[in-house]
Design a protein around this motif. Structure first.
Motif, mmCIF file in Angstrom:
data_model
loop_
_atom_site.group_PDB
_atom_site.id
_atom_site.type_symbol
_atom_site.label_atom_id
_atom_site.label_comp_id
_atom_site.label_asym_id
_atom_site.label_seq_id
_atom_site.Cartn_x
_atom_site.Cartn_y
_atom_site.Cartn_z
ATOM 1 N N PHE A 16 0.816 -1.215 0.000
ATOM 2 C CA PHE A 16 0.000 0.000 0.000
ATOM 3 C C PHE A 16 0.850 1.267 0.000
ATOM 4 C CE2 PHE A 16 -3.393 -2.941 1.106
ATOM 5 C CZ PHE A 16 -4.478 -2.407 0.425
ATOM 6 N N SER A 17 2.081 1.172 0.489
ATOM 7 C CA SER A 17 2.957 2.353 0.496
ATOM 8 C C SER A 17 3.402 2.752 -0.905
ATOM 9 C CB SER A 17 4.184 2.098 1.375
ATOM 10 O OG SER A 17 5.034 1.127 0.792
ATOM 11 N N THR A 18 3.170 1.896 -1.895
ATOM 12 C CA THR A 18 3.534 2.239 -3.273
ATOM 13 C C THR A 18 2.452 3.067 -3.960
ATOM 14 O OG1 THR A 18 2.578 0.226 -4.247
ATOM 15 C CG2 THR A 18 4.859 0.106 -3.479
ATOM 16 N N TYR A 19 1.256 3.092 -3.411
ATOM 17 C CA TYR A 19 0.146 3.813 -4.045
ATOM 18 C C TYR A 19 0.143 5.261 -3.568
ATOM 19 C CZ TYR A 19 -1.258 -1.027 -4.845
ATOM 20 O OH TYR A 19 -1.266 -2.357 -5.208
ATOM 21 N N GLY A 20 0.775 6.115 -4.389
ATOM 22 C CA GLY A 20 0.919 7.518 -4.020
ATOM 23 C C GLY A 20 2.279 7.839 -3.444
#
Length: 420
Positions: A16-20
């Protein structure tokens, strides 16, 4: 006691840290942006893979549900948000979503018996970073149950017309239609089909870390008020007008702010917090004496009597002349302390004790979707330790171990509620 998976939680945090990804360790993930849609699709993909049923309501809140053994039982929901502030961290909001996912994944993997349907949920636009206000869609869904002074701020039509802070042309309604996540109103969270709500969140402060505890058993969201103090003076040329004759609104505001700190600190409440976070200066030209200065004043405490004392000091500023300038004090908004359901709080505490997770009671100084939901359903929260107390910034960090412990506590608290 059942335990959640450190390996799965670590993988979710990384994914999830890759989204944005903003490129410096954090994220910018505005609600309904392409980055937020990536996060939503990841949530749906993972939840469908364990057999959860996906539903989306008319303001894009997403519900992923594992059926229980009782087809007539109301659902128990675990919810938070996946949007962020600009250049925010990888844990605020999304940890609650990942924790809810982890609970459902653990239940599915270990075939844990449960009577009630269990739902993991994403609230839309909690931060209000692109389309104000904050907690927009929980305000819409819980509208009929909110106190009147809060309810008036969350009319559906007004929220749909909320303009983007970036371009002031597109609206939340435009983004909602374009997102592909505009579902059906019949799926909204309501007391008709939901029994309880839990929300796991990072603490966003240093109290747990300073005390050496991993998890916070949250008992309330602090009451608060927000006022504007405005100072009116006279613009003159910075180089030609004599100092004794000036009415400098900036100077007046600085004198008043110093006065506020001195008077409020003398009250002696160590757990009182207050902030001046937003200012407006006019004409804001280096060759002009300011004729207007406006600052916000935000104060928070559990006890309304303490807030009344602080407010009396704030309002008193309007009775004084500051460096030749007049002062006007105006209320922006306020809220009373919101207490979580005592039974659910006890389930969280019991679960932490039985799981051997170090914990303590703690207040929430920040607002969350759960506080609006609590007017509609019995609700509670669980806090996870924040490294150095940092949040709403890219260094925001909670270890995978602490995140997993928070999910484990929520899982076992939910199972206690399910077994009633």
């Amino acid at each position: 006691m059942y335990k959640c998976s450190l390996e799965r939680m670590t993988d979710k945090i990384k994914t999830f840290s890759t989204y944005g990804d903003a490129g410096h360790g954090g994220i910018t993930r505005y609600s309904l942006s392409p980055e937020a849609i990536q996060a939503r699709n990841e949530f749906i993909k993972r939840m469908e893979s364990i057999g959860a049923i996906i539903e989306v309501d008319d303001v894009a809140n997403i519900y992923a549900t594992l059926p229980g053994t009782d087809p007539d039982a109301k659902r128990i929901v675990m919810a938070s948000h996946c949007d962020s502030v600009k250049n925010g961290g990888n844990y605020d909001g999304i940890l609650g979503v990942m924790s809810a996912m982890e609970v459902l994944e653990t239940v599915a993997e270990q075939d844990i018996p449960h009577k009630h349907p269990l739902t993991a949920m994403i609230w839309t636009n909690e931060e209000g970073s692109l389309y104000p206000p904050a907690m927009m869609c929980s305000g819409i869904v819980c509208y009929d149950y909110l106190p009147e002074d809060i309810r008036v701020k969350f009319k559906y039509e007004d929220m749909m017309n909320s303009k983007s802070i970036l371009d002031q042309t597109s609206t939340f309604g435009d983004a909602l239609k374009a997102s592909g996540f505009m579902g059906d109103k019949k799926y909204r969270l309501s007391p008709d089909n939901y029994l309880y709500m839990f929300e796991t969140h990072i603490e966003q402060g240093p109290i747990l870390e300073d005390a050496g505890n991993d998890v916070g058993v949250v008992d309330c969201v602090l009451g608060m008020f927000n006022y504007r103090l405005r100072f009116y003076g006279q613009t003159t040329h910075a180089g030609t007008f004599p100092m004794p004759k000036r009415k400098d609104a900036f100077l007046a505001a600085s004198m008043a702010l110093t006065y506020l700190h001195e008077k409020i600190d003398k009250l002696g409440y160590s757990d009182l917090v207050y902030t001046t976070g937003e200012v407006v200066c006019h004409p804001c030209v280096h060759t002009c004496v300011p004729d207007f200065f406006d600052f916000s004043f935000d104060a928070r405490h559990e006890d309304p009597k303490v807030l009344e004392q602080v407010l009396a000091i704030v309002k008193g500023c309007a009775d004084k002349v500051w460096a030749g300038c007049t002062c006007e004090v105006e209320k922006a908004w306020n809220r009373d302390t919101v207490y979580w359901d005592k039974k659910l709080v006890s389930y969280v505490k019991e679960a932490a004790e039985e799981c051997g997770v170090s914990h303590q009671y703690i207040h929430s100084g920040a607002g969350h979707d759960a506080q609006f939901a609590s007017y509609m359903l019995p609700t509670t929260m669980i806090f996870v330790q924040s490294k150095d107390g940092l949040s709403h910034c890219e260094p925001e960090y909670s270890s995978p171990e602490h995140c997993t412990e928070g999910a484990t506590v929520m899982l076992n608290a939910v199972l206690k509620a399910d077994a009633e």
